[in-house]
Design a protein around this motif. Structure first.
Motif, PDB file in Angstrom:
ATOM      1  N   HIS B 101       5.265 -13.118  28.405  1.00  0.00           N
ATOM      2  CA  HIS B 101       4.681 -14.335  27.763  1.00  0.00           C
ATOM      3  C   HIS B 101       5.651 -15.582  28.971  1.00  0.00           C
ATOM      4  CE1 HIS B 101       3.420 -12.041  24.639  1.00  0.00           C
ATOM      5  NE2 HIS B 101       2.517 -12.877  24.239  1.00  0.00           N
ATOM      6  N   ASN B 103       7.863 -18.347  30.561  1.00  0.00           N
ATOM      7  CA  ASN B 103       9.021 -18.773  30.397  1.00  0.00           C
ATOM      8  C   ASN B 103       9.538 -20.130  31.388  1.00  0.00           C
ATOM      9  OD1 ASN B 103      12.046 -19.431  30.681  1.00  0.00           O
ATOM     10  ND2 ASN B 103      12.212 -17.650  29.789  1.00  0.00           N
ATOM     11  N   CYS B 104       9.471 -21.228  30.726  1.00  0.00           N
ATOM     12  CA  CYS B 104       9.463 -22.510  31.579  1.00  0.00           C
ATOM     13  C   CYS B 104      10.991 -22.593  32.269  1.00  0.00           C
ATOM     14  CB  CYS B 104       9.020 -23.757  30.574  1.00  0.00           C
ATOM     15  SG  CYS B 104      10.501 -24.014  29.225  1.00  0.00           S
ATOM     16  N   ASN B 105      11.974 -22.060  31.718  1.00  0.00           N
ATOM     17  CA  ASN B 105      13.075 -22.077  32.450  1.00  0.00           C
ATOM     18  C   ASN B 105      13.228 -21.051  33.725  1.00  0.00           C
ATOM     19  OD1 ASN B 105      14.336 -24.143  30.893  1.00  0.00           O
ATOM     20  ND2 ASN B 105      14.324 -22.550  29.404  1.00  0.00           N
ATOM     21  N   GLU B 111       5.386 -25.210  31.569  1.00  0.00           N
ATOM     22  CA  GLU B 111       6.055 -26.564  30.837  1.00  0.00           C
ATOM     23  C   GLU B 111       6.645 -26.167  29.684  1.00  0.00           C
ATOM     24  OE1 GLU B 111       5.934 -29.382  32.009  1.00  0.00           O
ATOM     25  OE2 GLU B 111       4.515 -29.535  33.622  1.00  0.00           O
ATOM     26  N   THR B 112       6.431 -25.201  28.714  1.00  0.00           N
ATOM     27  CA  THR B 112       6.936 -24.591  27.667  1.00  0.00           C
ATOM     28  C   THR B 112       6.681 -23.364  27.492  1.00  0.00           C
ATOM     29  OG1 THR B 112       7.528 -25.434  25.153  1.00  0.00           O
ATOM     30  CG2 THR B 112       5.289 -25.437  26.332  1.00  0.00           C
ATOM     31  N   ASN B 113       7.788 -22.842  26.689  1.00  0.00           N
ATOM     32  CA  ASN B 113       7.748 -21.340  26.291  1.00  0.00           C
ATOM     33  C   ASN B 113       6.657 -21.100  25.169  1.00  0.00           C
ATOM     34  OD1 ASN B 113       9.873 -21.163  28.339  1.00  0.00           O
ATOM     35  ND2 ASN B 113      11.148 -20.583  26.840  1.00  0.00           N
ATOM     36  N   HIS B 119       1.851 -22.870  18.918  1.00  0.00           N
ATOM     37  CA  HIS B 119       2.886 -23.605  19.501  1.00  0.00           C
ATOM     38  C   HIS B 119       2.487 -24.630  20.599  1.00  0.00           C
ATOM     39  CE1 HIS B 119       6.476 -21.638  17.751  1.00  0.00           C
ATOM     40  NE2 HIS B 119       5.421 -20.942  17.223  1.00  0.00           N
TER      41      HIS B 119
END
Lengths: 322, 269
Positions: B101, B103-105, B111-113, B119
């Motif tokens: 899935h 991972n934005c980091n 953009e977002t996890n 979500h």
């Protein structure tokens, strides 16, 4: 040090929160307040009047509340996401995990009326699980200030900290304990009173009760160290180890379940690094009966006199030194 | 980029996705195949994004709420230059930044996890609301699965988007008619989506979500309300034996099936 309670006037820490938030809102147009219909209970009326467009009210929908907060941060804003702590943390825990903590979104979660502030409303409205739920999440500092001064300082700090924060506030009045001009430091306990017989550690609404308990103990000739430990994650390992080493016994109290909260976080350090007798006061793993927060804290052995008695029993468990 | 070119890119992405599922021995191939045409149209035609500046504030946002089809996003991002194309072969490997899935980091362009369902849309509502508050002109897109719409959080967000007047938000429902365990119809049938979204105050466009000529104008459409594209797609689109069956949510083709699938995707070239 050995500061007596500087004022016995009781303050609702929400006032300190919104006072700083409104000032931050003036200084920085990126500051937005996000709420779940809780304009009144989060005391956001003033913010709404001053910056109506920056009060984002999603209605009674906590999952969306937290998700929207993450999206606002992605869009470059600085959201303070406010809601009653039982619903903010309980209803939206997976959003806090995935959208905020795991995504490392720069969102400040403000849990209002935490602990048993809604005592009479019953266990659905008690938030005595929120330390346990939030402190296991990476990236998410968990902070419960003890008075209005520390609340103001923590809000100021949270705004400047680049990352998610969970700030756990109450609505139950507490006296000011920390000196005016106090600066909040994440993960650093405050030494409020020194002693060598036992260390009393608390945060939130319990710190001032610990100070009063220490005064009772002093009258009995027992000098207790008192630490205010607002930060539950990251826990102040150095202060805990020093407390164990210097005083040989640690008593904790919190407006939270005895399972998984501040006392547990401290115990994790104590067993690994400095085993000494410990006692954890809180709600003993049950759904609490009806009553005000003050009544319930007394009911569960956290009146200053009961804390002092528990400290005496704990001191008796200290191994006799050769 | 024109429709023909987009179709060619979508075929290449399908090809690489299939190969990566077989290499990794895992993936959500059915939902990847259904979504790839829309992902292609977004990244190669519609989204204003700059792969060398993935966090530039004025970028359009895309949130893959159906995060389990991350591989399709990774292949698309790689093809668009956000990550090296050869990195796709690390999918699911130990310490790869290409999780099951997104991972934005770790992955530029994410953009977002996402992963747990329900979500992405609330976060996308926050992104679109932020643009309204700051005056930014970026557009926010979010893709959910049709089964995912069973999550109540989506309906909290749908209601809020209309309340906030978010005409800068487009929700794409990948309506492939199957969820993990059964068909949508036999589980908790939210279809038809159009009247429900309209009742919440959204504009709704229904398209064939595997037909580029319908996808592009729908994504580029702008109106005065939040916009939902109900994209009628085929789970496993492009691979005949995967279509219209619940079996291929996250199954991995065996060698024989892989050859057949490769052949079909190549024929389409």
């Amino acid at each position: 040090m050995n500061a007596v309670t500087t004022s016995r006037k009781l303050h609702d820490c929400r006032d300190a929160f919104v006072s700083v938030l409104e000032r931050l809102g003036e200084e920085n147009t990126k500051v937005v307040a996000v709420c779940n219909d809780s304009v009144g209970s989060s005391k956001l009326g003033g913010f709404k009047t001053k910056y109506p467009e920056r009060l984002v009210n999603v209605g009674i929908a906590e999952q969306n509340l937290v998700g929207v907060g993450a999206g606002l941060a992605n869009g470059g804003l600085l959201p303070f996401v406010c809601g009653a702590s039982p619903f903010l943390t309980g209803r939206a825990l997976e959003q806090i995990k995935a959208d905020i903590a795991y995504s490392n979104a720069n969102v400040k979660l403000i849990g209002i009326s935490s602990g048993m502030a809604y005592g009479e409303l019953g266990p659905t409205h008690h938030s005595i699980e929120d330390f346990a739920w939030t402190r296991v999440l990476p990236n998410l500092p968990v902070v419960a200030p003890c008075d209005s001064i520390e609340t103001a300082a923590a809000v100021e700090w949270a705004a400047s900290y680049d990352g998610p924060v969970f700030l756990r506030l109450s609505r139950v009045g507490v006296p000011d304990l920390l000196p005016a001009g106090h600066t909040f430091e994440l993960g650093k306990a405050n030494l409020l009173r020194d002693g060598d017989a036992v260390t009393l550690i608390a945060n939130g609404t319990l710190t001032h009760r610990m100070m009063t308990a220490a005064e009772i103990l002093a009258e009995r000739g027992i000098e207790a160290r008192v630490l205010n430990m607002a930060t539950v994650r990251p826990i102040d390992v150095e202060a805990v180890v020093a407390a164990a080493r210097d005083t040989g016994a640690i008593l904790t109290a919190e407006e939270h379940s005895t399972y998984g909260g501040l006392g547990s976080a401290i115990a994790e350090v104590v067993v690994a690094q400095a085993p000494v007798p410990m006692k954890i006061l809180g709600v003993p793993g049950i759904f609490a009966p009806t009553g005000s927060a003050e009544f319930l804290l007394d009911e569960f052995g956290m009146s200053p006199a009961a804390v002092a008695d528990a400290a005496v029993e704990l001191i008796a468990r200290k191994p006799v030194r050769a | 980029m024109q429709t023909n070119d987009l179709e060619g890119i979508a075929r290449q992405i399908r090809h690489r996705d299939l190969q990566a599922v077989v290499e990794a021995g895992a993936g959500h191939i059915g939902g990847e195949m259904s979504a790839i045409d829309i992902l292609t149209a977004l990244y190669f035609r519609v989204l204003r994004v700059w792969p060398d500046q993935p966090r530039i504030p004025q970028r359009d946002r895309f949130v893959l709420s159906k995060g389990h089809v991350a591989l399709a996003l990774y292949v698309t991002l790689a093809k668009r230059g956000f990550i090296p194309e050869e990195e796709v072969s690390t999918f699911l490997k130990p310490h790869s930044r290409l999780n099951g899935h997104p991972n934005c980091n770790k992955v530029p362009g994410v953009e977002t996890n996402t992963g747990p369902l329900g979500h992405g849309l609330p976060v996308a509502v926050g992104m679109a609301k932020a643009a309204k508050l700051t005056g930014a002109d970026y557009h926010t897109y979010v893709m959910t699965g049709d089964g995912e719409m069973q999550e109540g959080s989506n309906w909290e967000a749908i209601s809020a988007a209309a309340q906030f007047g978010l005409d800068n938000l487009t929700l794409i429902i990948d309506h492939n008619r199957f969820q993990q365990g059964a068909s949508l119809k036999d589980t908790n049938n939210l279809a038809p989506f159009k009247p429900k979204l309209e009742a919440f105050g959204w504009d709704v466009t229904e398209i064939n979500g595997n037909t580029m000529a319908e996808i592009v104008p729908a994504l580029e459409r702008r109106g005065g309300k939040p916009h939902c594209i109900v994209a009628h797609t085929n789970k496993g689109h492009g691979i005949s034996f995967m279509q219209d069956t619940v079996d291929w949510h996250h199954k991995v083709p065996n060698q024989d099936q892989y050859k057949i699938a490769l052949g079909e995707l190549s024929e389409a070239n």
